[in-house]
Design an enzyme around this catalytic site. Structure first.
Site, PDB file in Angstrom:
ATOM      1  N   HIS A 136      37.731 -47.092  -8.929  1.00 57.90           N
ATOM      2  CA  HIS A 136      38.735 -46.216  -9.725  1.00 57.90           C
ATOM      3  C   HIS A 136      39.846 -45.608  -9.067  1.00 57.90           C
ATOM      4  O   HIS A 136      39.272 -45.298  -7.831  1.00 57.90           O
ATOM      5  CB  HIS A 136      38.164 -45.330 -10.732  1.00 57.90           C
ATOM      6  CG  HIS A 136      38.499 -45.025 -11.930  1.00 57.90           C
ATOM      7  ND1 HIS A 136      39.455 -43.936 -11.676  1.00 57.90           N
ATOM      8  CD2 HIS A 136      38.568 -45.443 -13.350  1.00 57.90           C
ATOM      9  CE1 HIS A 136      39.726 -43.561 -13.069  1.00 57.90           C
ATOM     10  NE2 HIS A 136      39.362 -44.381 -13.923  1.00 57.90           N
ATOM     11  N   ASP A 213      30.221 -42.884  -7.003  1.00 64.17           N
ATOM     12  CA  ASP A 213      31.052 -42.493  -8.278  1.00 64.17           C
ATOM     13  C   ASP A 213      30.073 -42.896  -9.099  1.00 64.17           C
ATOM     14  O   ASP A 213      29.975 -44.438  -9.502  1.00 64.17           O
ATOM     15  CB  ASP A 213      32.562 -43.005  -7.938  1.00 64.17           C
ATOM     16  CG  ASP A 213      33.126 -43.143  -9.510  1.00 64.17           C
ATOM     17  OD1 ASP A 213      32.603 -42.619 -10.434  1.00 64.17           O
ATOM     18  OD2 ASP A 213      34.263 -43.644  -9.650  1.00 64.17           O
TER      19      ASP A 213
END
Lengths: 422, 139
Positions: A136, A213
């Protein structure tokens, strides 16, 4: 079947849905006379909130609001206990060894920026950061900024056309220059569940720390940071059925101890002189200024809610629903589904041969179906697959098979509308 | 029904059969205009006639029905107009689409079909993307 599915807290899916006020409200569309039901299939963007979370945050402002860590009055103590109590809940939730390894931030993005700015401050031109092509933007851009500042180099584990990491390249990509590995646990586009255990174990064999993440994984599977042995784990409250504006950074004590403060201000200091200051202990060293106490209180309630449902029960139901969705969606003509065909999370990005994802999302919205369309904040991965935009339906335990059936029906209708509409 | 206002037949027609859409691979990717929120992109090539008018505008890119039809209709309406005229049109079109203007799209030919988009603020950027690209190219 679905109607008979019972979660660990004894509730059916229908009863679970009643816990979420927004799933009971009707949607008013532009120029559409009758309000319609919401079919929320955008949980990967943000999850809906159970009433208990909304009540906890409201209760804080109605009955408990005071600044924390300084007030000597009763309300100040209540607020401080509430805030620190939520930290204990997060510690237990991800099984961290120490409570001071839990740092509250604003979101996953800020948690990663904290690591980049603080842990990365000592990096130099000889250092390399190993990321993946499916990150991301939040686990890419902070490192690009760091690279501009320090000259450190960024390297990437490639992705296959099927949206999986090419981990056979890991051995050559990890070198004695690698200063950190940063990898997404579950991809927000492909739903890929990455083999972070293998990445962590290989990196650790060379003494390289690893940041995970966990924005997409933490809402859908139990996380045990000690078992994973990751060095940093970043995630967000709002994807975990909690309020927006609260992020969490878990970091191993020995790393956090050595790291310089990220932001300066109140609460993060021990003693301040005009010529310089000394820093507070962990975790407060990284929590400058008045935090979002109401949000943290709400997040504590979200963790309680998840615990009551239990991840065993959440995973079993979501896996079942994901498999149902995968089969149903892949049966639609002219639709391409991205990501692994085997084990995956309930995130389905797709394109239609005859219409653009925006037009698809707009068409579905007409029927109250909320899906995401766009580049999903992962432009490099999209570019690699030569797709500029995808529509994405993402699932949670409050979704049902009949919602998926409705989605399938309307995707087919969208294809017909855009073909016959001429 | 607002949805059918949004996707009027003429929009679907231009989206399915865009006019003046060609492969413009000879234009560098640096010249591409992108909508950062959705990843849609457009690039333009303008041929000028000897008297400085826009003889032909071609576009290439990847976009939704709204942005593709807007680009397609734009290339048609600006043909034969002077740079100044077109720049004025662009300004006026963008303001109308943002609902910041008293005027309507009455003078914009088929583009009047895009008026339904005004009710969908998130989609206005789709409609204006090619116009911003042309403005930058002419400015």
């Amino acid at each position: 079947m679905v109607a008979e599915w019972i979660f660990a807290n004894g509730k059916s899916v229908g009863e679970i849905r009643e816990d979420f006020p927004i799933l009971q409200t009707k949607l008013t569309l532009v120029d559409h006379d009758d309000p319609i039901d919401l079919v929320y299939l955008d949980t990967a963007a943000t999850a809906q909130k159970p009433l208990k979370v909304i009540q906890a945050e409201a209760r804080y402002y109605r009955e408990q609001n005071a600044n924390i860590h300084r007030a000597l009055h009763t309300l100040g103590e209540t607020a401080t206990a509430l805030y620190e109590g939520s930290r204990d809940k997060v510690q237990a939730f991800i099984n961290a060894e120490h409570r001071h390894e839990i740092i509250f931030t604003r979101n996953t993005t800020e948690s990663i920026n904290l690591v980049a700015s603080s842990f990365g401050r000592s990096f130099g031109p000889e250092d390399e950061i190993l990321l993946t092509e499916m990150e991301h933007h939040s686990n890419l851009v902070p490192w690009q900024l760091l690279s501009e500042q320090t000259g450190c180099k960024l390297k990437f584990i490639p992705i296959s056309p099927g949206g999986e990491l090419e981990l056979e390249k890991l051995d050559e990509l990890l070198t004695n220059k690698t200063a950190l590995v940063g990898v997404v646990h579950i991809s927000n586009i492909f739903g890929t569940v990455n083999d972070i255990e293998q990445i962590i174990s290989k990196a650790h064999s060379m003494d390289i720390p690893v940041l995970i993440d966990g924005a997409q994984s933490s809402p859908h599977m139990a996380i045990d940071v000690q078992q994973l042995d990751c060095d940093f784990f970043a995630f967000s409250s709002h994807k975990l059925y909690g309020p927006m504006g609260i992020g969490i950074l878990y970091g191993k004590e020995k790393l956090l101890e050595k790291m310089p403060p990220y932001m300066g201000g109140g609460d993060m200091i021990r003693s301040v002189k005009l010529t310089g200051s000394t820093w507070n202990d962990l975790p407060w060293k990284f929590e400058a200024g008045t935090p979002n106490v109401g949000g943290v209180a709400g997040f504590g309630a979200a963790i309680d809610y998840i615990k009551e449902l239990s991840f065993d029960s959440i995973c079993e139901y979501e896996n079942m629903l994901t498999e149902y969705a995968r089969k149903s969606l892949s049966g639609i003509k002219n639709i391409k589904i991205y990501g692994p065909s085997g084990h995956r999370a309930g995130v389905f990005s797709f394109t239609h041969n005859d219409l653009h994802p925006h037009d698809m999302a707009q068409f579905l919205d007409r029927y109250g179906i909320a899906v995401r369309a766009g580049h999903h904040c992962a432009q490099p991965a999209m570019r690699k697959l030569k797709v500029s935009s995808m529509a994405r339906a993402s699932l949670a335990f409050y979704n049902t098979r009949s919602e998926i059936d409705f989605l399938v029906e309307k995707i087919i209708a969208a294809g017909e509308y855009f073909n016959n509409g001429i | 029904m607002a949805f059918d206002d949004l996707y009027q037949e003429i929009i679907l027609d231009h989206a399915k059969h865009p006019r003046n859409k060609e492969n413009l691979d000879f234009i560098s990717d640096d010249e591409v205009h992108e909508n950062p929120t959705c990843g849609d992109s457009v690039k333009l090539a303008v041929d000028f006639s000897q008297d400085g008018k826009l003889e032909r505008v071609r576009f290439d890119g990847d976009g939704c029905a709204i942005s593709t039809s807007s680009a397609s209709m734009m290339t048609e309406i600006v043909e034969g107009k002077s740079k100044e005229e077109v720049l004025k049109m662009i300004k006026s079109f963008i303001l109308i689409m943002r609902n910041e203007s008293e005027s309507s799209l009455d003078d914009f030919g088929d583009l009047i079909a895009l008026e339904g988009v005004i009710k969908y603020p998130l989609r206005v950027k789709c409609a204006t993307l090619p116009w911003h690209a042309l403005e930058d190219l002419l400015a």
